[in-house]
Enzyme design. Structure first.
Site, PDB file in Angstrom:
ATOM      1  N   GLN A 115      42.800 -63.648 -71.950  1.00 31.25           N
ATOM      2  CA  GLN A 115      41.952 -63.284 -70.815  1.00 31.25           C
ATOM      3  C   GLN A 115      42.706 -63.453 -69.505  1.00 31.25           C
ATOM      4  O   GLN A 115      43.106 -64.555 -69.149  1.00 31.25           O
ATOM      5  CB  GLN A 115      40.700 -64.164 -70.818  1.00 31.25           C
ATOM      6  CG  GLN A 115      39.782 -63.966 -69.630  1.00 31.25           C
ATOM      7  CD  GLN A 115      38.508 -64.790 -69.746  1.00 31.25           C
ATOM      8  OE1 GLN A 115      37.870 -64.807 -70.783  1.00 31.25           O
ATOM      9  NE2 GLN A 115      38.138 -65.474 -68.681  1.00 31.25           N
ATOM     10  N   GLY A 116      42.906 -62.348 -68.777  1.00 28.92           N
ATOM     11  CA  GLY A 116      43.628 -62.378 -67.509  1.00 28.92           C
ATOM     12  C   GLY A 116      42.676 -62.397 -66.325  1.00 28.92           C
ATOM     13  O   GLY A 116      42.521 -61.370 -65.646  1.00 28.92           O
ATOM     14  N   TYR A 117      42.055 -63.544 -66.085  1.00 27.36           N
ATOM     15  CA  TYR A 117      41.112 -63.691 -64.969  1.00 27.36           C
ATOM     16  C   TYR A 117      41.696 -64.596 -63.876  1.00 27.36           C
ATOM     17  O   TYR A 117      42.002 -64.152 -62.780  1.00 27.36           O
ATOM     18  CB  TYR A 117      39.788 -64.278 -65.460  1.00 27.36           C
ATOM     19  CG  TYR A 117      38.786 -63.287 -65.988  1.00 27.36           C
ATOM     20  CD1 TYR A 117      39.146 -61.985 -66.339  1.00 27.36           C
ATOM     21  CD2 TYR A 117      37.453 -63.644 -66.170  1.00 27.36           C
ATOM     22  CE1 TYR A 117      38.223 -61.084 -66.839  1.00 27.36           C
ATOM     23  CE2 TYR A 117      36.519 -62.747 -66.656  1.00 27.36           C
ATOM     24  CZ  TYR A 117      36.907 -61.472 -66.996  1.00 27.36           C
ATOM     25  OH  TYR A 117      35.970 -60.594 -67.479  1.00 27.36           O
ATOM     26  N   SER A 118      41.826 -65.891 -64.183  1.00 31.21           N
ATOM     27  CA  SER A 118      42.198 -66.879 -63.167  1.00 31.21           C
ATOM     28  C   SER A 118      43.577 -66.619 -62.589  1.00 31.21           C
ATOM     29  O   SER A 118      44.502 -66.187 -63.290  1.00 31.21           O
ATOM     30  CB  SER A 118      42.152 -68.290 -63.761  1.00 31.21           C
ATOM     31  OG  SER A 118      40.841 -68.637 -64.137  1.00 31.21           O
ATOM     32  N   SER A 151      44.710 -68.878 -71.767  1.00 24.65           N
ATOM     33  CA  SER A 151      44.711 -69.477 -73.103  1.00 24.65           C
ATOM     34  C   SER A 151      45.350 -68.538 -74.121  1.00 24.65           C
ATOM     35  O   SER A 151      45.015 -67.347 -74.186  1.00 24.65           O
ATOM     36  CB  SER A 151      43.274 -69.787 -73.537  1.00 24.65           C
ATOM     37  OG  SER A 151      42.654 -70.678 -72.644  1.00 24.65           O
ATOM     38  N   GLU A 235      30.303 -65.617 -73.038  1.00 28.28           N
ATOM     39  CA  GLU A 235      31.253 -66.704 -73.270  1.00 28.28           C
ATOM     40  C   GLU A 235      30.606 -67.919 -73.914  1.00 28.28           C
ATOM     41  O   GLU A 235      31.251 -68.664 -74.631  1.00 28.28           O
ATOM     42  CB  GLU A 235      31.920 -67.104 -71.954  1.00 28.28           C
ATOM     43  CG  GLU A 235      33.082 -68.044 -72.126  1.00 28.28           C
ATOM     44  CD  GLU A 235      33.910 -68.188 -70.863  1.00 28.28           C
ATOM     45  OE1 GLU A 235      35.007 -68.770 -70.957  1.00 28.28           O
ATOM     46  OE2 GLU A 235      33.477 -67.738 -69.794  1.00 28.28           O
ATOM     47  N   SER A 360      34.086 -74.846 -62.817  1.00 27.67           N
ATOM     48  CA  SER A 360      33.907 -76.259 -62.473  1.00 27.67           C
ATOM     49  C   SER A 360      32.429 -76.598 -62.308  1.00 27.67           C
ATOM     50  O   SER A 360      31.572 -75.717 -62.140  1.00 27.67           O
ATOM     51  CB  SER A 360      34.655 -76.583 -61.177  1.00 27.67           C
ATOM     52  OG  SER A 360      34.040 -75.925 -60.080  1.00 27.67           O
TER      53      SER A 360
END
Length: 381
Positions: A115-118, A151, A235, A360
């Site tokens: 997953q290429g988000y953050s 991840s 998710e 968070s």
């Protein structure tokens, strides 16, 4: 919805438990294990569509499989990002061609995803994405930028990337959801991030003109925010219950250690143990209630707040009942050899991140405040 298990569910449990008992003990590397699961049709139980090599299963049967998998001691999954996140997103937003291309290899365990988000400047605040994608004359996008905390990127064949395709856009506007192949030497670099546990499950990923085909845009150019938010809704679901099976096993080990060390004689420790047990039961019933309802925008945030803090407190309790021995390395440790953590030490150190990753606690509380309680939006800097 009544979440009692039917006779059919219990028969499904018997089948799942028998299959896992026969195959899990022989599991080798994680990619081979994914293919073993896929060959037997166990990948994709939660998809709303069957026919891609996956079995169809009711929601209660999905719960049964998740619980039995957690109890079996089978290897950690490498394909869960494709199965649990991308696949439901493609079913909801993808074209028929995209579903036909990507769902069968996920169901077979042949293609793994990350997953290429953050990003370094866009973690919890996903709307701050700066990775760019430009459409070239040849009909392919050139993706340039950096993702972090990705991840299993070191194992993945593909990455779904949220990138900015409108250079003049801000915040959640002008974002596009792209499917990017990882096998692009010189255009994609993966750097493992070493954690304080000594493992490297997370990575930095650098895109330097990486190519993505125009037909691999999900939800249309500029529709990335809608697709990305939809994906986040997938998710946390049935997997939460499987996670709680693992939590229960960890709590059981903590209780056993408390008895062995005599820490259970401390009334404060006894109270903490009982509280952990009671809160775990609350989490289970909350998860079942959420799955059995029509869904609520704040439910995933409530679940994340519950389990993140609970697991962190369990790590602290594990050290407390272990005593001074918890701070000592193995007897054979030497300065010249890599250190290895035992289960208690790993639990404590890894759980430090539970209230940060996946959104968070501050972000979860903001979501609940703004989207559920209708409170004024938090000022944006």
């Amino acid at each position: 919805m009544d979440f009692g298990f039917t006779a059919e569910d219990e028969a499904f449990r018997v089948e799942a438990r028998a299959w896992l008992g026969e195959h899990a003990k022989d599991a080798q590397d994680r990619r081979t294990w994914e293919r073993t699961l896929g060959k037997a049709g166990w990948i994709g139980l939660g998809w709303s569509e069957a026919g891609y090599g996956n079995r169809s299963a009711t929601l209660t049967q999905q719960v049964v499989w998740a619980e039995e998998y957690a109890r079996s001691g089978a290897p950690p999954r490498s394909g869960h990002i494709g199965e649990k996140l991308l696949a439901p997103t493609l079913i909801a937003h993808g074209s028929e061609d995209q579903k036909a291309r990507f769902l069968p290899p996920i169901a077979a365990g042949d293609e793994l995803w990350c997953q290429g988000y953050s990003e370094p400047g866009a973690g919890s605040d996903l709307a701050g994405v700066r990775t760019k994608a430009e459409l070239g004359a040849d009909g392919t996008y050139r993706v340039t930028g950096q993702k972090i905390w990705t991840s299993l990127a070191h194992e993945a064949d593909w990455c779904f990337v949220l990138a900015r395709t409108d250079p003049d856009s801000t915040r959640h506007h002008g974002l596009t959801f792209l499917l990017v192949p990882m096998d692009q030497p010189g255009r994609i670099e993966v750097r493992p991030i070493r954690q304080m546990t000594g493992t490297s499950d997370f990575n930095e990923v650098f895109f330097d003109g990486a190519r993505a085909r125009a037909e691999h845009v999900v939800g249309g150019e500029g529709g990335g925010w809608r697709v990305a938010m939809s994906l986040l809704g997938f998710e946390r679901g049935v997997s939460t219950l499987a996670q709680q099976v693992g939590f229960a096993a960890e709590l059981e080990r903590v209780v056993r250690t408390a008895v062995e060390t005599g820490a259970v004689g401390d009334p404060v420790v006894r109270e903490l143990v009982v509280r952990q047990w009671a809160e775990l039961r609350v989490m289970r019933w909350n998860a079942l209630r959420t799955l059995g309802s029509s869904g609520h925008v704040g439910a995933p945030s409530v679940a994340k707040l519950l389990w993140g803090g609970w697991h962190q407190r369990l790590g602290e309790l594990a050290l407390r009942v272990r005593g001074a021995a918890a701070a000592v390395g193995p007897a054979e440790w030497s300065p010249s050899a890599p250190y290895e953590l035992d289960e208690v030490q790993h639990l404590f150190l890894f759980s430090r991140a539970d209230t940060i990753y996946g959104g968070s606690d501050q972000v979860q509380r903001t979501i609940i405040a703004e989207r559920v309680l209708g409170l004024p939006r938090e000022p944006r800097g």
